[in-house]
Scaffold this motif. Structure first.
Motif, PDB file in Angstrom:
ATOM      1  N   ILE A  27      47.429  21.846  42.205  1.00 58.66           N
ATOM      2  CA  ILE A  27      46.105  21.340  42.534  1.00 58.66           C
ATOM      3  C   ILE A  27      46.185  20.860  43.978  1.00 58.66           C
ATOM      4  O   ILE A  27      46.907  19.915  44.276  1.00 58.66           O
ATOM      5  N   VAL A  28      45.450  21.535  44.854  1.00 60.13           N
ATOM      6  CA  VAL A  28      45.510  21.226  46.279  1.00 60.13           C
ATOM      7  C   VAL A  28      44.153  20.650  46.686  1.00 60.13           C
ATOM      8  O   VAL A  28      43.156  21.367  46.724  1.00 60.13           O
ATOM      9  N   THR A  29      44.129  19.357  46.967  1.00 50.45           N
ATOM     10  CA  THR A  29      42.884  18.713  47.375  1.00 50.45           C
ATOM     11  C   THR A  29      42.653  18.943  48.867  1.00 50.45           C
ATOM     12  O   THR A  29      43.598  19.089  49.639  1.00 50.45           O
ATOM     13  N   GLY A  30      41.393  19.001  49.253  1.00 51.12           N
ATOM     14  CA  GLY A  30      41.060  19.238  50.652  1.00 51.12           C
ATOM     15  C   GLY A  30      41.480  20.605  51.111  1.00 51.12           C
ATOM     16  O   GLY A  30      41.864  20.807  52.262  1.00 51.12           O
ATOM     17  N   SER A  31      41.409  21.583  50.207  1.00 51.01           N
ATOM     18  CA  SER A  31      41.942  22.910  50.535  1.00 51.01           C
ATOM     19  C   SER A  31      40.873  23.928  50.903  1.00 51.01           C
ATOM     20  O   SER A  31      41.100  25.127  50.838  1.00 51.01           O
ATOM     21  N   GLY A  32      39.709  23.457  51.338  1.00 50.88           N
ATOM     22  CA  GLY A  32      38.659  24.361  51.777  1.00 50.88           C
ATOM     23  C   GLY A  32      38.867  24.886  53.181  1.00 50.88           C
ATOM     24  O   GLY A  32      38.222  25.850  53.582  1.00 50.88           O
ATOM     25  N   GLN A  33      39.773  24.274  53.931  1.00 49.40           N
ATOM     26  CA  GLN A  33      40.037  24.715  55.305  1.00 49.40           C
ATOM     27  C   GLN A  33      41.338  24.100  55.800  1.00 49.40           C
ATOM     28  O   GLN A  33      41.904  23.227  55.155  1.00 49.40           O
ATOM     29  N   GLY A  34      41.790  24.565  56.930  1.00 52.19           N
ATOM     30  CA  GLY A  34      42.935  23.978  57.624  1.00 52.19           C
ATOM     31  C   GLY A  34      44.239  23.986  56.852  1.00 52.19           C
ATOM     32  O   GLY A  34      44.579  24.960  56.174  1.00 52.19           O
ATOM     33  N   ILE A  35      44.960  22.889  56.955  1.00 49.68           N
ATOM     34  CA  ILE A  35      46.281  22.767  56.335  1.00 49.68           C
ATOM     35  C   ILE A  35      46.191  22.904  54.819  1.00 49.68           C
ATOM     36  O   ILE A  35      47.038  23.539  54.192  1.00 49.68           O
ATOM     37  N   GLY A  36      45.155  22.327  54.228  1.00 52.40           N
ATOM     38  CA  GLY A  36      44.995  22.425  52.774  1.00 52.40           C
ATOM     39  C   GLY A  36      44.825  23.861  52.316  1.00 52.40           C
ATOM     40  O   GLY A  36      45.410  24.279  51.307  1.00 52.40           O
ATOM     41  N   ALA A  37      44.028  24.643  53.041  1.00 48.08           N
ATOM     42  CA  ALA A  37      43.817  26.045  52.685  1.00 48.08           C
ATOM     43  C   ALA A  37      45.112  26.838  52.817  1.00 48.08           C
ATOM     44  O   ALA A  37      45.440  27.648  51.943  1.00 48.08           O
ATOM     45  N   ALA A  48      52.243  30.350  42.064  1.00 49.95           N
ATOM     46  CA  ALA A  48      51.523  29.284  41.359  1.00 49.95           C
ATOM     47  C   ALA A  48      50.082  29.689  41.095  1.00 49.95           C
ATOM     48  O   ALA A  48      49.486  30.442  41.858  1.00 49.95           O
ATOM     49  N   TRP A  49      49.534  29.172  40.016  1.00 50.58           N
ATOM     50  CA  TRP A  49      48.090  29.226  39.776  1.00 50.58           C
ATOM     51  C   TRP A  49      47.533  28.062  40.576  1.00 50.58           C
ATOM     52  O   TRP A  49      47.975  26.927  40.402  1.00 50.58           O
ATOM     53  N   VAL A  50      46.557  28.307  41.436  1.00 46.75           N
ATOM     54  CA  VAL A  50      46.098  27.282  42.364  1.00 46.75           C
ATOM     55  C   VAL A  50      44.677  26.831  42.020  1.00 46.75           C
ATOM     56  O   VAL A  50      43.793  27.653  41.783  1.00 46.75           O
ATOM     57  N   VAL A  51      44.501  25.517  42.005  1.00 42.38           N
ATOM     58  CA  VAL A  51      43.178  24.918  41.898  1.00 42.38           C
ATOM     59  C   VAL A  51      42.807  24.459  43.300  1.00 42.38           C
ATOM     60  O   VAL A  51      43.434  23.548  43.845  1.00 42.38           O
ATOM     61  N   VAL A  52      41.821  25.137  43.883  1.00 39.20           N
ATOM     62  CA  VAL A  52      41.338  24.801  45.220  1.00 39.20           C
ATOM     63  C   VAL A  52      40.247  23.746  45.035  1.00 39.20           C
ATOM     64  O   VAL A  52      39.238  23.995  44.390  1.00 39.20           O
ATOM     65  N   SER A  53      40.475  22.558  45.577  1.00 36.38           N
ATOM     66  CA  SER A  53      39.501  21.479  45.430  1.00 36.38           C
ATOM     67  C   SER A  53      39.080  20.980  46.807  1.00 36.38           C
ATOM     68  O   SER A  53      39.923  20.629  47.630  1.00 36.38           O
ATOM     69  N   ASP A  54      37.769  20.979  47.031  1.00 36.70           N
ATOM     70  CA  ASP A  54      37.239  20.517  48.305  1.00 36.70           C
ATOM     71  C   ASP A  54      35.828  19.991  48.082  1.00 36.70           C
ATOM     72  O   ASP A  54      35.139  20.417  47.148  1.00 36.70           O
ATOM     73  N   ILE A  55      35.408  19.064  48.905  1.00 42.02           N
ATOM     74  CA  ILE A  55      34.055  18.511  48.800  1.00 42.02           C
ATOM     75  C   ILE A  55      33.001  19.563  49.145  1.00 42.02           C
ATOM     76  O   ILE A  55      31.882  19.522  48.640  1.00 42.02           O
ATOM     77  N   ILE A  77      37.294  24.253  42.329  1.00 40.31           N
ATOM     78  CA  ILE A  77      36.653  23.121  41.663  1.00 40.31           C
ATOM     79  C   ILE A  77      36.171  22.179  42.756  1.00 40.31           C
ATOM     80  O   ILE A  77      36.977  21.448  43.343  1.00 40.31           O
ATOM     81  N   PRO A  78      34.863  22.189  43.065  1.00 38.80           N
ATOM     82  CA  PRO A  78      34.372  21.305  44.101  1.00 38.80           C
ATOM     83  C   PRO A  78      34.380  19.855  43.646  1.00 38.80           C
ATOM     84  O   PRO A  78      34.183  19.570  42.466  1.00 38.80           O
ATOM     85  N   GLY A  79      34.656  18.955  44.569  1.00 37.03           N
ATOM     86  CA  GLY A  79      34.634  17.542  44.248  1.00 37.03           C
ATOM     87  C   GLY A  79      35.195  16.689  45.373  1.00 37.03           C
ATOM     88  O   GLY A  79      35.847  17.194  46.272  1.00 37.03           O
ATOM     89  N   ASP A  80      34.924  15.395  45.260  1.00 33.41           N
ATOM     90  CA  ASP A  80      35.408  14.414  46.228  1.00 33.41           C
ATOM     91  C   ASP A  80      36.517  13.613  45.555  1.00 33.41           C
ATOM     92  O   ASP A  80      36.260  12.802  44.671  1.00 33.41           O
ATOM     93  N   ILE A  81      37.751  13.876  45.923  1.00 38.05           N
ATOM     94  CA  ILE A  81      38.907  13.204  45.331  1.00 38.05           C
ATOM     95  C   ILE A  81      39.203  11.952  46.138  1.00 38.05           C
ATOM     96  O   ILE A  81      39.403  12.013  47.344  1.00 38.05           O
ATOM     97  N   GLN A  82      39.192  10.810  45.473  1.00 38.71           N
ATOM     98  CA  GLN A  82      39.464   9.558  46.171  1.00 38.71           C
ATOM     99  C   GLN A  82      40.656   8.863  45.592  1.00 38.71           C
ATOM    100  O   GLN A  82      40.984   8.929  44.500  1.00 38.71           O
TER     101      GLN A  82
END
Length: 82
Positions: A27-37, A48-55, A77-82
């Motif tokens: 599960i990679v949070t903030g993975s919509g761009q940059g280092i996370g992507a 790995a099976w990857v869950v791409v999570s980004d706001i 899976i879109p969302g704001d992880i805090q």
């Protein structure tokens, strides 16, 4: 030992084996761009099976689509992880 044989032997020790994450879920949070992507892509390349999570749902889906298009397995899976 020929120099080319020695270079090949050394190179084999420097490269990690492929598939180090087979059967794992990342599960990679903030993975919509940059280092996370890039992290999500790297994990997928290693099996790995990857869950791409980004706001930003659109950016996350694009990353997941690119992983799936290259033979990996990902969902967005879109969302704001805090």
């Amino acid at each position: 030992m020929a120099p080319s044989d020695r270079a090949g032997q050394i190179a084999a020790h420097l490269n990690y084996p492929k598939g180090m994450l087979n059967g794992q879920v990342a599960i990679v949070t903030g993975s919509g761009q940059g280092i996370g992507a890039e992290t999500a892509r790297l994990f997928a390349n290693e099996g790995a099976w990857v869950v791409v999570s980004d706001i930003d749902a659109e950016k996350g889906q694009k990353v997941a689509d690119s992983i799936n298009a290259s033979g990996g397995k990902a969902i967005s899976i879109p969302g704001d992880i805090q």
